[in-house]
Design an enzyme around this catalytic site. Structure first.
Site, mmCIF file in Angstrom:
data_model
loop_
_atom_site.group_PDB
_atom_site.id
_atom_site.type_symbol
_atom_site.label_atom_id
_atom_site.label_comp_id
_atom_site.label_asym_id
_atom_site.label_seq_id
_atom_site.Cartn_x
_atom_site.Cartn_y
_atom_site.Cartn_z
ATOM 1 N N CYS A 270 3.125 -3.655 -7.992
ATOM 2 C CA CYS A 270 4.342 -4.448 -8.159
ATOM 3 C C CYS A 270 4.754 -4.492 -9.624
ATOM 4 O O CYS A 270 3.923 -4.762 -10.495
ATOM 5 C CB CYS A 270 4.109 -5.888 -7.715
ATOM 6 S SG CYS A 270 4.083 -6.132 -5.955
ATOM 7 N N CYS A 276 3.311 -10.417 -7.287
ATOM 8 C CA CYS A 276 2.073 -9.760 -6.895
ATOM 9 C C CYS A 276 0.918 -10.770 -6.862
ATOM 10 O O CYS A 276 0.138 -10.827 -5.904
ATOM 11 C CB CYS A 276 1.771 -8.635 -7.875
ATOM 12 S SG CYS A 276 0.551 -7.450 -7.288
#
Lengths: 303, 370, 203
Positions: A270, A276
């Site tokens: 991410c 994330c």
């Protein structure tokens, strides 16, 4: 040098003097009233270099108050050096609470990304903009581009996109992808990947754009139509990734490619670090997620 | 294994500690004092004041030390400080005709009222490195001028008496000079605004552009009517007082360039002016500025705009070294999000290209086989 | 109180934070047209200038912004010296020169097109009008739509200018030129930027 600092130079609260803030605030109000139009403003020198977020910093410094909670990202991450530096600047000069959590922030200053977590009403997203003029690389002269905006004469940019299609079979613009605002002004969304363009459309948050070196401020009020330019036979489309995030298994997010070795090994993670981390806290795990649990301080209150 | 780290803050802190260490250098060498820089690197401080747009020698000296001698970094420090200062008012325009002149040379006349005055110049020094300076030898006292200085009218005023030079600008009486630090730039711009931008413009950039006009890229037939350096008085009008309040004096360098002009549909044949004015002592900058100013008046004087130095948007948009260095250097910031987008596009286009190539080859092979 | 005291007193108690609070309320109101932004009392200007309008003027005006006052405010020397002392804003010679206009009696105000509309090249060079109204609920209801409004919003400001709906439609038609309006009551503000359209209330 003597150890005792002298009072040879002193600075104001939030760095900018009140008169400068008023000037920037007036420009912001005009920007909101004319969505997508670039309002000229007498950009000041800032204590960070031009091109390093001076426009965004001036906008943030002009709107921020003691009750705000600030998040600063660069490339989607809170821990990139320039984001760290700008966050530290506001902690120092305005003594505000800072956070890495998108949902907790009232002001988010960004370079190159829009957070994955949907923004809400009451939040302000401040973009750092290097070149605010979407027509600049087609016509370098301000005198000309200003005329084009005045006359709503945007043929040139369509020609450029069309040439892409003729030459490459597709529109070869991947970031800073031009948009049309409320059917009137063509606007540069700053160098965010076009992946993020749809997030601007009718966002509940207020979006402010600051270009310090080029001395322009522009804005998108909440719930404003923002349409990426395209053609009927070549509709706008965003990037897609073939695999999920290697750490949190997220799909339909923007991923960074991380090189793992010099034999072609790489992983995709991410770009939005907060997104994330949040997902991993919720137990989502990608195929390369480390065993160590996350324990990160996310919000620091004002002192 | 990739682990997201929160090391940015510590890394920055440590980098800046290292910077402070390198700035100080060998601790057995005495620290530079600001007065040493003010006195002995005065022209460096002048450049910082001029391009930093702040007349304060001590702050300029501090900036030079803090920047480890990097002039553009020092200019940047001063600008970033200047911009936070409240504005109390605007002084009256300075009158360089009443300057307490230390140096004044004219290339257009052999002699003139007030005379040629060389002053503290590098001109005619032989550029031989001086080991005595390295040894820190004593310096003799300079000779003092005997008696009062003669009045020194500006060369432009002498030419103007004959009507051979254009008048000094055509701003209307009630024109209020603009302020580039307070208003956004807009093109085309009035000459007062342009001159302000040039005065804080990068010395090297203006020097190169001025030089380009001499080499034929918009040649403007310049003569140094006069360069003068010295102190001028500053005075401020205060509404409550019937007279202007003297604030002290500043040192400036002024260059009046006199340019031959054949005349146009708008103006008769006459000499035209190019003007340069900077803080402190910098003839190079003032002269380069005057060349650029004249070149930038092309449209006003009905000349064709054919060269970079005549192109107002080009010159003014790129003359500010604080802006230029920031944007050039910002390329070292992370751009990996955009790069990823480009990488993806190039990979896809490359795959399509290879597929086409392979299909073409297969076709050729089959045709050959048939 | 003599005129000098009246001119000097009643400004922001805390200029930095008060100005920020007032600006943020105006910004949010401009970004969400028709939505009321509550605002506490920050200033005590001489009448007929209201506390809210006074606070907005102090937050946004200074010597770079020529200010136009409607005849009711124009008539008060105290108001003029209060604004002069606290903002330093010069008075505009004509409404068309004004960056901001303060209107104490909107019902009697001149036409919107008499103010600066900006130019096609620089539509930002227009007048922002600050209208003092008693409330935002007792007037003719205005159904609003446009940027900043999710679907529709409704406000009903009292004592609005004559033929306001018609005038505002013309203001819309001049886009990107046009004026923006800040409505100020004693406790709240609401904005009508030039992009806001007033839907005619039809069945």
């Amino acid at each position: 040098m003597t150890a005792q600092p002298t009072d040879i130079a002193t600075y104001n609260f939030a760095y900018l003097d009140e008169q400068t803030k008023r000037m920037i605030r007036r420009a912001i109000l005009k920007g909101i009233a004319i969505p997508g139009y670039q309002v000229p403003f007498a950009s000041r020198e800032m204590p960070m270099p031009y091109g390093w977020g001076t426009g965004g910093v001036q906008v943030t410094a002009s709107i921020i108050g003691p009750d705000d909670v600030l998040k600063v990202i660069d490339q989607g991450a809170d821990d990139t050096t320039n984001a760290v530096s700008i966050r530290a600047f506001f902690k120092k000069v305005a003594n505000v609470a800072v956070t890495t959590e998108t949902a907790k922030a009232t002001i988010i200053q960004t370079r190159h990304r829009i957070p994955e977590h949907p923004l809400s009403a009451g939040q302000v997203l401040v973009y750092q903009v290097p070149i605010p003029e979407p027509l600049r690389f087609l016509e370098p002269r301000e005198t000309e581009t200003r005329k084009m905006h005045a006359l709503e004469e945007y043929g040139l940019i369509h020609v450029k996109l069309y040439e892409d299609i003729a030459k490459h079979g597709r529109i070869a613009t991947t970031y800073a992808y031009p948009v049309k605002v409320e059917g009137r002004y063509v606007m540069d969304p700053s160098p965010t990947p076009k992946f993020d363009n749809p997030k601007m459309h009718r966002s509940p948050a207020l979006q402010l754009f600051g270009a310090g070196r080029e001395k322009r401020i522009y804005a998108l009020p909440p719930f404003t139509d923002v349409v990426s330019l395209d053609f009927e036979d070549h509709p706008f489309e965003v990037q897609t990734f073939d695999q999920p995030c290697a750490l949190c298994a997220a799909e339909n997010v923007y991923l960074d490619e991380v090189i793992l070795d010099d034999h072609g090994g790489h992983m995709f993670v991410c770009s939005d670090t907060d997104h994330c981390e949040k997902r991993r806290e919720q137990g989502h795990r990608g195929h390369l997620a480390p065993e160590i649990p996350l324990a990160l301080e996310k919000t620091e209150p004002a002192q | 294994m990739y682990v997201a780290v929160k090391g940015g803050e510590a890394a920055i802190r440590n980098a800046h500690k290292l910077l402070a260490d390198r700035r100080r250098g060998d601790r057995s060498v005495p620290t530079l004092r600001l007065d040493q820089i003010v006195e002995q690197l005065a022209l460096g401080a002048d450049r910082v004041m001029s391009e930093g747009s702040l007349y304060d020698r001590e702050l300029a000296a501090l900036a030079i030390v803090q920047a480890r001698g990097d002039m553009i970094e020092a200019i940047f420090l001063v600008r970033a400080y200047r911009t936070t200062l409240p504005r109390f008012g605007y002084t009256r325009a300075i009158d360089t005709g009443t300057m307490l002149v230390e140096r004044r040379v004219s290339a257009t006349y052999k002699d003139l009222p007030g005379g040629q005055l060389l002053g503290p110049t590098f001109d005619y020094t032989h550029r031989l490195l001086d080991p005595e300076l390295a040894a820190g030898g004593e310096v003799a006292e300079p000779e003092q001028r005997a008696g009062e200085a003669e009045a020194m009218p500006r060369v432009s005023a002498i030419l103007a008496r004959e009507g051979l030079i254009e008048s000094d600008g055509d701003m209307p009486e009630d024109h209020v000079p603009g302020d580039i630090t307070r208003e956004p730039l807009a093109f085309p711009m009035a000459r007062d605004i342009r001159l302000q931008a040039l005065s804080r413009g990068d010395e090297g950039f203006l020097l190169a552009l001025g030089y380009s006009t001499q080499r034929g890229y918009a040649r403007n037939h310049p003569f140094v009517g006069e360069v003068r350096i010295g102190e001028v008085e500053l005075a401020l009008d205060v509404p409550e007082l019937p007279f202007a309040v003297p604030l002290g004096s500043i040192r400036v360098t002024e260059c009046q360039m006199v340019n031959q002009f054949k005349g146009s549909a708008k103006a008769p044949p006459q000499f035209t002016r190019g003007y340069g004015l900077v803080f402190g002592q910098s003839e190079r900058k003032a002269m380069a500025m005057a060349l650029c100013d004249r070149a930038l008046r092309a449209s006003e004087l009905g000349e064709d705009v054919v060269a970079a130095a005549q192109d107002e948007e080009f010159v003014i948009s790129h003359s500010d070294n604080v802006q230029a260095t920031g944007f050039v250097e910002h390329l070292k910031l992370p751009h990996y999000v955009d790069f990823q987008a480009e990488l993806d596009l190039v990979r896809r286009m490359r795959a399509e290209h290879d597929a086409r190539e392979n299909a073409g080859k297969a076709e050729e092979k089959r045709e050959a086989a048939e | 109180m003599d005129i000098v005291t009246q001119a000097i007193e009643g400004g922001f108690a805390d200029p930095v934070f008060d100005a920020q609070t007032v600006f943020r309320a105006v910004m949010d109101a401009m970004a969400r047209p028709g939505k009321l932004q509550p605002l506490p009392v920050f200033t005590r200007p001489p009448t007929p200038l209201s506390a809210t309008a006074g606070a907005i003027a102090l937050a946004l005006c200074d010597n770079d912004t020529p200010l136009w006052l409607d005849p009711a405010l124009q008539a008060s020397a105290t108001v003029k010296s209060w604004l002069g002392f606290h903002t330093g804003a010069p008075l505009a010679n004509t409404p068309a020169d004004a960056h901001f206009a303060l209107i104490a009696t909107p019902a009697e105000m001149m036409a919107l097109d008499g103010f600066s509309q900006g130019t096609q090249d620089y539509p930002d060079r227009s007048t922002t009008l600050i209208l003092e109204v008693s409330d935002l609920v007792s007037g003719a209801p205005l159904l609003l739509e446009g940027p900043g409004i999710e679907k529709t919003a409704t406000i009903a400001p009292a004592q609005m200018p004559r033929h306001f709906v018609e005038q505002w439609k013309q203001n819309n038609q001049r886009f990107p030129r046009g004026v923006d309006i800040i409505l100020a009551t004693s406790e709240a503000i609401a904005c009508l930027p030039r992009t806001t359209r007033i839907k005619t209330m039809e069945a």
